[in-house]
Design an enzyme around this catalytic site. Structure first.
Site, PDB file in Angstrom:
ATOM      1  N   GLY A  52     -10.935   1.733  -3.473  1.00 25.15           N
ATOM      2  CA  GLY A  52     -10.231   1.408  -2.275  1.00 25.15           C
ATOM      3  C   GLY A  52      -9.585   2.375  -1.421  1.00 25.15           C
ATOM      4  O   GLY A  52      -9.173   3.491  -2.325  1.00 25.15           O
ATOM      5  N   GLN A  67      -2.937   6.769   3.277  1.00 19.33           N
ATOM      6  CA  GLN A  67      -3.542   7.849   2.308  1.00 19.33           C
ATOM      7  C   GLN A  67      -4.244   8.887   3.277  1.00 19.33           C
ATOM      8  O   GLN A  67      -4.590   9.923   2.727  1.00 19.33           O
ATOM      9  CB  GLN A  67      -4.650   7.390   1.305  1.00 19.33           C
ATOM     10  CG  GLN A  67      -3.803   6.364   0.305  1.00 19.33           C
ATOM     11  CD  GLN A  67      -4.847   5.767  -0.709  1.00 19.33           C
ATOM     12  OE1 GLN A  67      -5.297   5.026  -0.443  1.00 19.33           O
ATOM     13  NE2 GLN A  67      -4.707   6.792  -1.873  1.00 19.33           N
ATOM     14  N   CYS A  92      -5.469   6.497  -8.516  1.00 20.89           N
ATOM     15  CA  CYS A  92      -5.485   6.323  -7.151  1.00 20.89           C
ATOM     16  C   CYS A  92      -6.080   7.667  -6.621  1.00 20.89           C
ATOM     17  O   CYS A  92      -5.850   8.765  -7.108  1.00 20.89           O
ATOM     18  CB  CYS A  92      -3.932   6.257  -6.742  1.00 20.89           C
ATOM     19  SG  CYS A  92      -3.723   6.251  -5.113  1.00 20.89           S
ATOM     20  N   LEU A  93      -6.735   7.452  -5.608  1.00 17.01           N
ATOM     21  CA  LEU A  93      -7.139   8.882  -5.016  1.00 17.01           C
ATOM     22  C   LEU A  93      -6.278   9.956  -4.639  1.00 17.01           C
ATOM     23  O   LEU A  93      -6.473  11.046  -4.556  1.00 17.01           O
ATOM     24  CB  LEU A  93      -7.927   8.717  -3.749  1.00 17.01           C
ATOM     25  CG  LEU A  93      -9.450   7.809  -3.859  1.00 17.01           C
ATOM     26  CD1 LEU A  93     -10.168   7.477  -2.694  1.00 17.01           C
ATOM     27  CD2 LEU A  93     -10.422   8.550  -5.117  1.00 17.01           C
ATOM     28  N   HIS A 110      -2.680  -3.101  -4.909  1.00 17.83           N
ATOM     29  CA  HIS A 110      -2.515  -1.575  -5.214  1.00 17.83           C
ATOM     30  C   HIS A 110      -2.477  -1.152  -3.453  1.00 17.83           C
ATOM     31  O   HIS A 110      -1.676  -0.252  -3.174  1.00 17.83           O
ATOM     32  CB  HIS A 110      -3.457  -1.111  -5.948  1.00 17.83           C
ATOM     33  CG  HIS A 110      -3.676   0.423  -6.120  1.00 17.83           C
ATOM     34  ND1 HIS A 110      -3.491   1.074  -7.248  1.00 17.83           N
ATOM     35  CD2 HIS A 110      -3.912   1.156  -5.118  1.00 17.83           C
ATOM     36  CE1 HIS A 110      -3.670   2.518  -6.808  1.00 17.83           C
ATOM     37  NE2 HIS A 110      -4.001   2.724  -5.826  1.00 17.83           N
ATOM     38  N   GLU A 111      -3.623  -1.730  -2.866  1.00 20.87           N
ATOM     39  CA  GLU A 111      -3.747  -1.057  -1.615  1.00 20.87           C
ATOM     40  C   GLU A 111      -2.510  -1.684  -0.633  1.00 20.87           C
ATOM     41  O   GLU A 111      -2.148  -0.854   0.349  1.00 20.87           O
ATOM     42  CB  GLU A 111      -5.007  -1.532  -1.081  1.00 20.87           C
ATOM     43  CG  GLU A 111      -6.184  -1.123  -1.945  1.00 20.87           C
ATOM     44  CD  GLU A 111      -6.249   0.780  -1.857  1.00 20.87           C
ATOM     45  OE1 GLU A 111      -5.726   0.950  -1.122  1.00 20.87           O
ATOM     46  OE2 GLU A 111      -6.711   0.838  -3.058  1.00 20.87           O
ATOM     47  N   HIS A 124       0.258   0.422  -0.807  1.00 26.82           N
ATOM     48  CA  HIS A 124       0.128   1.718  -0.199  1.00 26.82           C
ATOM     49  C   HIS A 124       0.680   1.565   1.359  1.00 26.82           C
ATOM     50  O   HIS A 124       1.472   2.464   1.747  1.00 26.82           O
ATOM     51  CB  HIS A 124      -1.417   2.341  -0.020  1.00 26.82           C
ATOM     52  CG  HIS A 124      -1.801   2.949  -1.065  1.00 26.82           C
ATOM     53  ND1 HIS A 124      -1.210   4.217  -1.535  1.00 26.82           N
ATOM     54  CD2 HIS A 124      -2.696   2.857  -1.917  1.00 26.82           C
ATOM     55  CE1 HIS A 124      -1.878   4.681  -2.388  1.00 26.82           C
ATOM     56  NE2 HIS A 124      -2.778   3.906  -2.860  1.00 26.82           N
TER      57      HIS A 124
END
Ligand code: NI
Length: 170
Positions: free
Chosen positions: A46, A51, A94-95, A136-137, A140
């Protein structure tokens, strides 16, 4: 399409609140292409526009396993309209916080309203990995990171570690 730079903790832009997409125009379609390319390149399951430093309420997801065909999904102006009282704990990463994983407790099930690529309103009732991923997304897009859901002690430790890495690199 282009692979964009993924912002890493403690980059302040990760704390920005995204704005709703008003019109799905060429710019938004380009953003979505870039999100997919950057997400697959990472690789990750994701990626939110926040991000890559874009304040738009858009994220991409692909939960297909390695041996499965790709399953690209895009969520525009997503909104959680219902979440279950029942909660579950899953390990998240997380990236934007590479190589850090922690257990996070969230509602097991959520209902999310969003627009698809054609601007059509859609609704998905998710559980399991998709429910975790959507929450989670969407976080963000509000400038919230999964480490905000863990203990302050653990969070402070990981923030400190990443801040030090930035200092070393500069
Ligand atoms: Ni993330």
């Amino acid at each position: 399409m282009a692979v964009r730079e993924i912002l890493i903790l403690p980059d302040k832009r990760l704390r920005h609140v995204a704005e709703p997409v008003k019109k799905i125009d060429a710019g938004i379609r380009k953003l979505i292409d870039d999100l997919f390319e950057t997400m697959y390149d990472a690789p990750g399951i994701g990626l939110a526009a926040t991000q890559i430093g874009v304040k738009k309420r858009v994220f991409t997801v692909d939960l297909a396993k390695k041996e499965e065909p790709k399953n690209p999904q895009v969520f525009i102006n997503p909104q959680i309209v219902w979440s279950s009282d029942e909660k579950a704990t899953h390990e998240e990463g997380c990236l934007s916080i590479p190589e850090f994983y922690s257990e996070v407790e969230r509602p097991v099930q959520v209902k999310v309203k969003y627009l698809d690529l054609e601007g059509e309103p859609r609704e998905v009732e998710a559980n399991g990995l998709l429910a975790t991923c959507l929450q989670h997304e969407i976080d963000h897009l509000y400038g919230i990171l999964f480490i905000d859901h863990i203990s302050k002690l653990k969070r402070d430790r990981v923030i400190k570690k990443f801040a030090k890495a930035v200092k070393r690199a500069s």
